[in-house]
Design a protein around this motif. Structure first.
Motif, mmCIF file in Angstrom:
data_model
loop_
_atom_site.group_PDB
_atom_site.id
_atom_site.type_symbol
_atom_site.label_atom_id
_atom_site.label_comp_id
_atom_site.label_asym_id
_atom_site.label_seq_id
_atom_site.Cartn_x
_atom_site.Cartn_y
_atom_site.Cartn_z
ATOM 1 N N GLY A 33 -11.631 -12.190 0.082
ATOM 2 C CA GLY A 33 -11.807 -11.862 1.615
ATOM 3 C C GLY A 33 -10.542 -11.109 2.065
ATOM 4 N N LEU A 34 -10.964 -10.358 3.404
ATOM 5 C CA LEU A 34 -10.218 -9.488 3.974
ATOM 6 C C LEU A 34 -9.840 -9.758 5.420
ATOM 7 N N ALA A 35 -8.608 -9.618 5.934
ATOM 8 C CA ALA A 35 -8.328 -9.764 7.207
ATOM 9 C C ALA A 35 -7.436 -8.480 7.598
ATOM 10 N N ARG A 36 -7.464 -8.394 9.121
ATOM 11 C CA ARG A 36 -6.658 -7.231 9.562
ATOM 12 C C ARG A 36 -5.125 -7.433 8.987
ATOM 13 N N ASP A 37 -4.753 -8.505 8.789
ATOM 14 C CA ASP A 37 -3.321 -8.550 8.216
ATOM 15 C C ASP A 37 -2.827 -8.790 6.572
ATOM 16 N N GLY A 38 -4.340 -8.876 5.823
ATOM 17 C CA GLY A 38 -4.062 -9.198 4.628
ATOM 18 C C GLY A 38 -5.264 -9.316 3.766
ATOM 19 N N ILE A 78 -7.857 2.059 -0.246
ATOM 20 C CA ILE A 78 -6.472 1.648 0.335
ATOM 21 C C ILE A 78 -5.604 1.260 -0.527
ATOM 22 N N GLU A 79 -4.408 1.836 -0.124
ATOM 23 C CA GLU A 79 -3.205 1.490 -1.147
ATOM 24 C C GLU A 79 -2.123 0.974 -0.189
ATOM 25 N N SER A 102 2.475 -5.437 4.050
ATOM 26 C CA SER A 102 3.955 -5.210 4.423
ATOM 27 C C SER A 102 4.154 -3.804 4.473
ATOM 28 N N GLU A 103 3.527 -2.992 3.889
ATOM 29 C CA GLU A 103 3.682 -1.461 4.053
ATOM 30 C C GLU A 103 2.362 -0.891 3.664
ATOM 31 N N VAL A 104 1.736 -0.414 4.801
ATOM 32 C CA VAL A 104 0.567 0.344 4.975
ATOM 33 C C VAL A 104 0.676 1.678 5.656
ATOM 34 N N ARG A 107 -3.560 5.488 8.498
ATOM 35 C CA ARG A 107 -4.930 5.618 8.455
ATOM 36 C C ARG A 107 -5.327 4.461 7.871
ATOM 37 N N ALA A 108 -4.867 3.825 6.769
ATOM 38 C CA ALA A 108 -5.262 2.572 6.175
ATOM 39 C C ALA A 108 -5.332 1.335 7.284
ATOM 40 N N ILE A 109 -4.451 1.214 8.159
ATOM 41 C CA ILE A 109 -4.399 0.157 9.019
ATOM 42 C C ILE A 109 -5.685 0.273 9.971
ATOM 43 N N HIS A 110 -5.930 1.492 10.277
ATOM 44 C CA HIS A 110 -7.260 1.888 11.175
ATOM 45 C C HIS A 110 -8.424 1.490 10.371
#
Length: 129
Positions: A33-38, A78-79, A102-104, A107-110
């Motif tokens: 699973g994937l969410a915006r925060d993890g 994504i890293e 914790s650190e992204v 670009r990866a956040i978007h």
């Protein structure tokens, strides 16, 4: 980014995640699973012991940081650094790790935001505005 309930909503995202251990060894786990925060990972006991050696439990004051990389369809690689929030035992040899970014990089956040948003809209069946 507001941290409303939708921020933590997991979408079904299957794939392989490579986790770099402190010994610089890449270990594979399954993303469930994937969410915006993890994200949510599943692995076996051997992989868990490799990722988090000599750790009886996880607590907020003694969190573990993992260096991960994964790919998303239509998006790319994504890293990120992730903090292990919890570990659950699902079966005799199956474990679930709940990770929070914790650190992204920006670009990866978007990319993750737009990927999750697109998939949530598909699940609900609404068209984008």
């Amino acid at each position: 980014m507001s941290k409303s309930l939708i921020y933590h909503t997991l979408i079904n995202a299957q794939g392989e995640v490579l986790v770099n251990t402190s010994d610089k060894v890449a270990v594979s786990a399954r993303m469930e699973g994937l969410a915006r925060d993890g994200l949510l990972l599943q692995c076996d006991r051997k992989t868990l012991d490799t990722l988090i050696p000599r750790t009886a439990s996880i607590s907020p004051k003694q969190s573990q940081i993992l260096d991960i990389s994964f790919g998303l369809a239509e998006v790319g690689k994504i890293e990120a650094l992730c903090e292990v929030i919890s570990i659950r035992r699902l079966a005799r040899d199956t474990f679930e790790l709940d990770l929070r970014f914790s650190e992204v990089n920006d670009r990866a956040i978007h990319v993750v935001d737009s990927y999750v948003e697109r998939n949530l809209r598909k699940q609900v069946g609404t068209a984008p505005n």
